[in-house]
Write a protein that holds these residues in place. Structure first.
Motif, PDB file in Angstrom:
ATOM      1  N   ARG A  75       9.955  14.334 -10.251  1.00 22.72           N
ATOM      2  CA  ARG A  75      10.425  13.856  -8.944  1.00 22.72           C
ATOM      3  C   ARG A  75       9.326  14.043  -7.897  1.00 22.72           C
ATOM      4  N   LEU A  76       9.324  13.162  -6.894  1.00 21.68           N
ATOM      5  CA  LEU A  76       8.279  13.150  -5.877  1.00 21.68           C
ATOM      6  C   LEU A  76       8.643  14.082  -4.716  1.00 21.68           C
ATOM      7  N   ALA A  77       7.731  14.987  -4.395  1.00 20.46           N
ATOM      8  CA  ALA A  77       7.962  15.973  -3.344  1.00 20.46           C
ATOM      9  C   ALA A  77       7.557  15.438  -1.982  1.00 20.46           C
ATOM     10  N   ASN A  78       8.285  15.884  -0.945  1.00 18.70           N
ATOM     11  CA  ASN A  78       7.962  15.535   0.440  1.00 18.70           C
ATOM     12  C   ASN A  78       7.821  14.025   0.583  1.00 18.70           C
ATOM     13  N   PHE A  79       8.765  13.307  -0.026  1.00 17.64           N
ATOM     14  CA  PHE A  79       8.618  11.872  -0.213  1.00 17.64           C
ATOM     15  C   PHE A  79       8.520  11.104   1.101  1.00 17.64           C
ATOM     16  N   ASP A  80       9.454  11.317   2.006  1.00 15.44           N
ATOM     17  CA  ASP A  80       9.503  10.521   3.237  1.00 15.44           C
ATOM     18  C   ASP A  80       8.251  10.705   4.093  1.00 15.44           C
ATOM     19  N   ALA A  81       7.745  11.935   4.160  1.00 18.21           N
ATOM     20  CA  ALA A  81       6.570  12.192   5.000  1.00 18.21           C
ATOM     21  C   ALA A  81       5.356  11.417   4.498  1.00 18.21           C
ATOM     22  N   HIS A  82       5.155  11.417   3.190  1.00 20.90           N
ATOM     23  CA  HIS A  82       4.011  10.685   2.630  1.00 20.90           C
ATOM     24  C   HIS A  82       4.180   9.174   2.790  1.00 20.90           C
ATOM     25  N   MET A  83       5.397   8.681   2.586  1.00 19.75           N
ATOM     26  CA  MET A  83       5.637   7.251   2.732  1.00 19.75           C
ATOM     27  C   MET A  83       5.427   6.819   4.191  1.00 19.75           C
ATOM     28  N   THR A  84       5.898   7.640   5.119  1.00 22.16           N
ATOM     29  CA  THR A  84       5.713   7.329   6.538  1.00 22.16           C
ATOM     30  C   THR A  84       4.235   7.324   6.899  1.00 22.16           C
ATOM     31  N   ARG A  85       3.474   8.283   6.390  1.00 19.17           N
ATOM     32  CA  ARG A  85       2.043   8.330   6.695  1.00 19.17           C
ATOM     33  C   ARG A  85       1.311   7.140   6.073  1.00 19.17           C
ATOM     34  N   LEU A  86       1.720   6.727   4.875  1.00 20.66           N
ATOM     35  CA  LEU A  86       1.121   5.549   4.256  1.00 20.66           C
ATOM     36  C   LEU A  86       1.308   4.321   5.142  1.00 20.66           C
ATOM     37  N   HIS A  87       2.535   4.124   5.620  1.00 26.50           N
ATOM     38  CA  HIS A  87       2.801   2.973   6.480  1.00 26.50           C
ATOM     39  C   HIS A  87       2.019   3.068   7.798  1.00 26.50           C
ATOM     40  N   ARG A  88       1.896   4.277   8.339  1.00 26.84           N
ATOM     41  CA  ARG A  88       1.122   4.445   9.572  1.00 26.84           C
ATOM     42  C   ARG A  88      -0.345   4.099   9.346  1.00 26.84           C
ATOM     43  N   SER A  89      -0.925   4.593   8.241  1.00 23.37           N
ATOM     44  CA  SER A  89      -2.330   4.308   7.952  1.00 23.37           C
ATOM     45  C   SER A  89      -2.561   2.806   7.803  1.00 23.37           C
ATOM     46  N   LEU A  90      -1.659   2.127   7.094  1.00 26.93           N
ATOM     47  CA  LEU A  90      -1.769   0.675   6.932  1.00 26.93           C
ATOM     48  C   LEU A  90      -1.702  -0.017   8.294  1.00 26.93           C
ATOM     49  N   GLY A  91      -0.777   0.432   9.124  1.00 32.15           N
ATOM     50  CA  GLY A  91      -0.630  -0.172  10.447  1.00 32.15           C
ATOM     51  C   GLY A  91      -1.856   0.021  11.316  1.00 32.15           C
ATOM     52  N   GLU A  92      -2.463   1.218  11.264  1.00 32.26           N
ATOM     53  CA  GLU A  92      -3.641   1.486  12.084  1.00 32.26           C
ATOM     54  C   GLU A  92      -4.823   0.609  11.680  1.00 32.26           C
ATOM     55  N   LEU A  93      -4.898   0.243  10.384  1.00 35.10           N
ATOM     56  CA  LEU A  93      -5.980  -0.620   9.913  1.00 35.10           C
ATOM     57  C   LEU A  93      -5.574  -2.091   9.863  1.00 35.10           C
ATOM     58  N   LYS A  94      -4.345  -2.374  10.269  1.00 33.18           N
ATOM     59  CA  LYS A  94      -3.820  -3.740  10.269  1.00 33.18           C
ATOM     60  C   LYS A  94      -3.848  -4.365   8.882  1.00 33.18           C
ATOM     61  N   ILE A  95      -3.545  -3.555   7.886  1.00 32.87           N
ATOM     62  CA  ILE A  95      -3.390  -4.048   6.514  1.00 32.87           C
ATOM     63  C   ILE A  95      -1.913  -4.334   6.285  1.00 32.87           C
ATOM     64  N   ARG A  96      -1.629  -5.482   5.739  1.00 33.29           N
ATOM     65  CA  ARG A  96      -0.245  -5.872   5.512  1.00 33.29           C
ATOM     66  C   ARG A  96       0.422  -4.930   4.518  1.00 33.29           C
ATOM     67  N   ILE A  97       1.639  -4.504   4.821  1.00 36.44           N
ATOM     68  CA  ILE A  97       2.403  -3.676   3.889  1.00 36.44           C
ATOM     69  C   ILE A  97       2.683  -4.520   2.656  1.00 36.44           C
ATOM     70  N   PRO A  98       2.296  -4.058   1.464  1.00 41.00           N
ATOM     71  CA  PRO A  98       2.295  -4.935   0.291  1.00 41.00           C
ATOM     72  C   PRO A  98       3.663  -5.254  -0.298  1.00 41.00           C
ATOM     73  N   MET A  99       4.647  -4.396  -0.059  1.00 43.27           N
ATOM     74  CA  MET A  99       5.980  -4.616  -0.616  1.00 43.27           C
ATOM     75  C   MET A  99       6.974  -3.760   0.142  1.00 43.27           C
ATOM     76  N   THR A 100       8.242  -3.958  -0.104  1.00 45.21           N
ATOM     77  CA  THR A 100       9.250  -3.173   0.592  1.00 45.21           C
ATOM     78  C   THR A 100       9.163  -1.710   0.176  1.00 45.21           C
ATOM     79  N   ARG A 101       9.707  -0.871   1.013  1.00 45.91           N
ATOM     80  CA  ARG A 101       9.738   0.569   0.711  1.00 45.91           C
ATOM     81  C   ARG A 101      10.460   0.819  -0.609  1.00 45.91           C
ATOM     82  N   GLU A 102      11.553   0.107  -0.834  1.00 45.44           N
ATOM     83  CA  GLU A 102      12.338   0.294  -2.052  1.00 45.44           C
ATOM     84  C   GLU A 102      11.529  -0.104  -3.287  1.00 45.44           C
ATOM     85  N   ALA A 103      10.827  -1.243  -3.202  1.00 46.12           N
ATOM     86  CA  ALA A 103      10.029  -1.700  -4.334  1.00 46.12           C
ATOM     87  C   ALA A 103       8.878  -0.744  -4.622  1.00 46.12           C
TER      88      ALA A 103
END
Length: 287
Positions: free
Chosen positions: A42-70
């Motif tokens: 199981r993945l630890a501290n899941f939400d924090a890492h996912m949120t940071r991933l989305h923030r990093s993508l947003g700061e570099l203006k890279i399109r989010i590649p798929m939905t959070r669920e996918a």
């Protein structure tokens, strides 16, 4: 056990997992990454890492590649296919493959996504933590947006290599004012000579460590005296305890800085307590 990697929609044997030569991650370090600890599959501290991933993508203006669920399903499936019970899962997202040009490619360029997973020997990691590790210091020569978890890690690589050559486990980077910023792949902490737990604040342009944030929650719950304030190398050497945090190290005791013994040269009681508390919670809350 043969390893399996996810590359742009396909699960492949690790030896066949490749991206195009003109992937912008390879040519420009134009991408970001994230790492989760895995406990009991199981993945630890899941939400924090996912949120940071989305923030990093947003700061570099890279399109989010798929939905959070996918993406969650891809991470879990990669862990499952590699039969990882305890270990790490890594994701890298780049701006994609396009003709080499410094400016961003057109909006139709799809991001590249790579996910890998590997096991860790928890008993070996605990044995290292029981003894503690050494760190050295290095000038911080990184770019000005260290808050983004970019794949542009050459300064970190050089610092970590210097640590390896010095027989240390990590390098703590020092800014122009002589203050410790963070480690090559970790956040730096001390229990200063007055017994106050200290780590640099995230407004000072350091990586917003997910393990760091989770540990701060535990610190507040336990009532340990804490000050979110930078410290110098000399303060680290005079400290009662020191440690660093990361998804791959959790809470790792530091017993020397540039050869100077920290405290009595053994992992401190506050450090050992925080390591136990963090691992217990990370296992309990992993998904």
């Amino acid at each position: 056990m043969s390893r399996v990697a996810y590359v742009n929609g396909v699960y492949r044997p690790h030896r066949d997992a490749v991206v195009h030569v003109e992937d912008r991650g390879y040519q420009f370090a134009d991408g970001v990454y994230e790492v989760w600890s895995v406990f009991d599959g199981r993945l630890a501290n899941f939400d924090a890492h996912m949120t940071r991933l989305h923030r990093s993508l947003g700061e570099l203006k890279i399109r989010i590649p798929m939905t959070r669920e996918a993406l969650t399903q891809v991470l879990r499936e990669t862990v499952r296919r590699n039969r990882v019970r305890d270990g790490l899962v890594y994701i890298q997202v780049t701006r994609g493959t396009a003709r080499r040009d410094h400016v961003f490619p057109g909006e139709t360029t799809a991001p590249s996504v790579v996910v890998t997973a590997r096991p860790m020997d928890l008993r070996k990691a605990d044995a290292v933590a029981k003894k503690g590790v050494a760190v050295i210091t290095q000038p911080d020569i990184r770019w000005g947006r260290c808050d983004i978890k970019t794949v542009g890690l050459l300064p970190n690589v050089l610092a970590k290599q210097a640590a390896r050559e010095a027989g240390a486990a990590e390098a703590w980077m020092i800014d122009e004012m002589g203050l410790v910023t963070e480690g090559g792949s970790t956040n730096a902490w001390i229990v200063d000579e007055h017994g106050v737990l200290r780590t640099r604040d995230v407004q000072a342009n350091i990586l917003r460590g997910c393990t760091r944030a989770a540990l701060l929650d535990l610190v507040r719950e336990t009532g340990i005296s804490f000050d979110e304030r930078a410290f110098t190398v000399e303060e680290a050497k005079k400290a009662k305890e020191a440690f660093y945090t990361a998804a791959s190290a959790w809470v790792m005791p530091v017993i020397s800085v540039d050869g100077a013994k920290v405290g009595d040269g053994k992992p401190g009681e506050i450090t050992k307590r925080l390591r136990r508390l963090y691992l217990d919670r990370a296992r309990d809350e992993a998904i």
